[in-house]
Design a protein around this motif. Structure first.
Motif, short mmCIF file in Angstrom:
data_model
loop_
_atom_site.label_atom_id
_atom_site.label_comp_id
_atom_site.label_asym_id
_atom_site.label_seq_id
_atom_site.Cartn_x
_atom_site.Cartn_y
_atom_site.Cartn_z
N ALA A 1 -6.40 -3.10 -30.06
CA ALA A 1 -6.62 -1.67 -30.29
C ALA A 1 -7.48 -1.50 -31.52
CB ALA A 1 -5.30 -0.95 -30.47
N ARG A 2 -8.37 -0.51 -31.48
CA ARG A 2 -9.25 -0.26 -32.62
C ARG A 2 -9.38 1.24 -32.83
NH1 ARG A 2 -15.13 -2.91 -32.65
NH2 ARG A 2 -13.87 -4.75 -33.15
N SER A 3 -9.19 1.68 -34.08
CA SER A 3 -9.31 3.11 -34.40
C SER A 3 -10.48 3.38 -35.33
CB SER A 3 -8.01 3.61 -35.06
OG SER A 3 -7.76 2.89 -36.26
N ILE A 4 -11.08 2.32 -35.90
CA ILE A 4 -12.19 2.48 -36.83
C ILE A 4 -13.42 1.80 -36.25
CG2 ILE A 4 -13.04 1.84 -39.13
CD1 ILE A 4 -10.18 2.07 -40.13
N GLY A 5 -14.56 2.45 -36.38
CA GLY A 5 -15.80 1.87 -35.88
C GLY A 5 -15.99 2.08 -34.40
N VAL A 6 -15.30 3.06 -33.81
CA VAL A 6 -15.43 3.35 -32.39
C VAL A 6 -16.05 4.73 -32.24
CG1 VAL A 6 -14.19 3.66 -30.23
CG2 VAL A 6 -13.41 1.95 -31.87
N ALA A 7 -17.13 4.83 -31.51
CA ALA A 7 -17.82 6.11 -31.32
C ALA A 7 -17.03 7.00 -30.37
CB ALA A 7 -19.22 5.86 -30.76
N PRO A 8 -17.18 8.33 -30.52
CA PRO A 8 -16.49 9.26 -29.61
C PRO A 8 -16.81 8.93 -28.16
CG PRO A 8 -17.47 10.45 -31.44
CD PRO A 8 -17.97 9.04 -31.54
N GLY A 9 -15.79 8.92 -27.33
CA GLY A 9 -15.97 8.65 -25.91
C GLY A 9 -15.82 7.18 -25.55
N GLU A 10 -15.89 6.29 -26.54
CA GLU A 10 -15.72 4.87 -26.27
C GLU A 10 -14.24 4.53 -26.21
OE1 GLU A 10 -17.74 2.59 -29.19
OE2 GLU A 10 -19.75 3.07 -28.44
N GLY A 11 -13.93 3.48 -25.47
CA GLY A 11 -12.56 3.01 -25.44
C GLY A 11 -12.16 2.48 -26.80
N LYS A 12 -10.96 2.82 -27.23
CA LYS A 12 -10.51 2.41 -28.55
C LYS A 12 -9.86 1.03 -28.49
CE LYS A 12 -9.99 7.10 -30.33
NZ LYS A 12 -11.13 6.99 -31.23
N SER A 13 -10.64 0.06 -28.04
CA SER A 13 -10.18 -1.32 -27.99
C SER A 13 -11.38 -2.23 -28.15
CB SER A 13 -9.45 -1.61 -26.68
OG SER A 13 -10.32 -1.47 -25.58
N ALA A 14 -11.11 -3.47 -28.50
CA ALA A 14 -12.19 -4.42 -28.71
C ALA A 14 -11.73 -5.81 -28.30
CB ALA A 14 -12.62 -4.42 -30.18
N ALA A 15 -12.67 -6.59 -27.79
CA ALA A 15 -12.37 -7.96 -27.40
C ALA A 15 -12.38 -8.86 -28.63
CB ALA A 15 -13.39 -8.46 -26.38
N GLU A 16 -11.36 -9.69 -28.75
CA GLU A 16 -11.26 -10.62 -29.86
C GLU A 16 -10.92 -12.01 -29.33
OE1 GLU A 16 -8.57 -9.37 -32.91
OE2 GLU A 16 -9.46 -7.37 -33.11
N ILE A 17 -11.03 -12.99 -30.21
CA ILE A 17 -10.58 -14.34 -29.88
C ILE A 17 -9.57 -14.82 -30.91
CG2 ILE A 17 -12.69 -15.02 -28.67
CD1 ILE A 17 -13.45 -16.61 -31.23
N ILE A 18 -8.67 -15.66 -30.46
CA ILE A 18 -7.82 -16.43 -31.35
C ILE A 18 -8.26 -17.88 -31.20
CG2 ILE A 18 -5.47 -17.16 -31.91
CD1 ILE A 18 -4.47 -14.56 -30.66
N ALA A 19 -8.84 -18.44 -32.24
CA ALA A 19 -9.34 -19.82 -32.22
C ALA A 19 -8.27 -20.74 -32.79
CB ALA A 19 -10.63 -19.93 -33.04
N VAL A 20 -7.92 -21.76 -31.99
CA VAL A 20 -6.83 -22.67 -32.36
C VAL A 20 -7.39 -24.08 -32.43
CG1 VAL A 20 -4.54 -23.52 -31.76
CG2 VAL A 20 -5.19 -21.16 -31.18
N SER A 21 -7.14 -24.77 -33.53
CA SER A 21 -7.67 -26.12 -33.70
C SER A 21 -7.07 -27.07 -32.68
CB SER A 21 -7.39 -26.63 -35.11
OG SER A 21 -6.00 -26.67 -35.37
N LYS A 22 -7.91 -28.00 -32.24
CA LYS A 22 -7.48 -29.05 -31.32
C LYS A 22 -7.03 -30.27 -32.13
CE LYS A 22 -10.96 -27.65 -27.90
NZ LYS A 22 -12.14 -28.10 -27.11
N PRO A 23 -6.44 -31.26 -31.48
CA PRO A 23 -6.12 -32.50 -32.21
C PRO A 23 -7.37 -33.06 -32.87
CG PRO A 23 -5.07 -32.49 -30.07
CD PRO A 23 -5.96 -31.28 -30.10
#
Length: 288
Positions: free
Chosen positions: A244-266
């Motif tokens: 969910a995102r409430s800052i940096g979203v223009a009027p009419g845009e969905g209040k969400s953003a795609a993110e990643i969680i990067a997890v180290s491998k062995p």
């Protein structure tokens, strides 16, 4: 809930983050933010750092003087809930040399809860410049302050650059990084602190994290789901989430953003050096 309103607060994402954070003797966070991750986890010890001295000062004051902080801040909230008071407090916060660290922490909390959308923003001169938020009844986080003070008994708070924090890692530490997010269009929020956080910082951070992962440290990092982020963290397992995102979203845009969680491998899975891929095109050639 956290003491501060905060852009990028991870409270809502904690159920997903907890799936990827391993157990360990200490959690290290170079980007403290709202301390949502510290509050939602149960590590024996925490090393929590941030380059913003106002943020770390607030956490230290609550850690050491929670009851007097609550009493003083609560009264201040009750008597200064109007626009003229807000700008007077902001002026004193920016220019007065007579404010103690204790009252500077109270002012910082007040500005956060009364300012526009809880933004934390400074100009190039280092002055806090968020306008008045015009809220009818700003929330005073008494319960959150008490809970924070209890959890903070296990924590050390330091004001330092992320590179210095990463040099303090000890065997067994779990590392979680939540830096200002990368962007493909070159637009990066740099006003959280006067030093900002540039694209070069993104490269530097990813390079250090990759080396630390090669050394066997268990690392989890959050960032935007952008081509740049996926290139920077291509040696990590990247999990897609929607935030969910409430800052940096223009009027009419969905209040969400795609993110990643990067997890180290062995450690044995790593074999690339991000320091050798400094320009954007070179990183994409390696990725292809």
């Amino acid at each position: 809930m956290t003491i501060l309103k905060w852009a990028g607060n991870k409270s809502a994402l904690m159920p997903e983050l907890l799936k990827h954070l391993p157990k360990g003797p200490r959690l290290v966070e170079p980007f403290a933010g709202s301390c949502a991750v510290m509050m939602a986890t149960d590590y024996p010890h925490y090393l929590v750092a941030d380059i913003n001295p106002d943020l770390t000062n607030l956490y230290r004051q609550v850690q050491d003087k929670s009851e007097s902080f609550i009493a003083s801040a609560m009264g201040f909230f009750e008597t200064a809930n109007n626009e003229s008071a807000y700008y007077k407090v902001r002026e004193d916060f920016n220019h007065s040399r007579e404010i103690t660290n204790f009252w500077r922490a109270i002012f910082f909390l007040y500005l956060n809860r009364h300012g526009y959308r809880g933004l934390c923003r400074y100009n190039k001169s280092g002055y806090f410049n968020v306008p008045y938020g015009n809220y009818k009844a700003p929330y005073f986080p008494e319960a959150e302050i008490r809970a924070f003070a209890e959890k903070a008994k296990r924590a050390t708070f330091i004001c330092t650059h992320f590179e210095e924090t990463l040099n303090m890692l000890m065997p067994g530490d779990v590392l979680y990084c939540d830096p200002p997010y990368a962007s493909d269009n070159g637009v990066v929020f740099t006003c959280y602190h006067t030093e900002g956080f540039t694209e070069d910082d993104q490269y530097r951070l990813a390079s250090i994290l990759t080396r630390r992962a090669q050394q066997g440290y268990r690392i989890v990092a959050s960032n935007s789901d952008s081509m740049l982020s996926r290139s920077l963290y291509r040696a990590f397992d990247c999990h897609n989430i929607t935030a969910a995102r409430s800052i940096g979203v223009a009027p009419g845009e969905g209040k969400s953003a795609a993110e990643i969680i990067a997890v180290s491998k062995p450690a044995a899975w790593f074999g690339c050096d991000f320091a050798s891929a400094r320009d954007y095109s070179a990183i994409h050639e390696v990725r292809a």
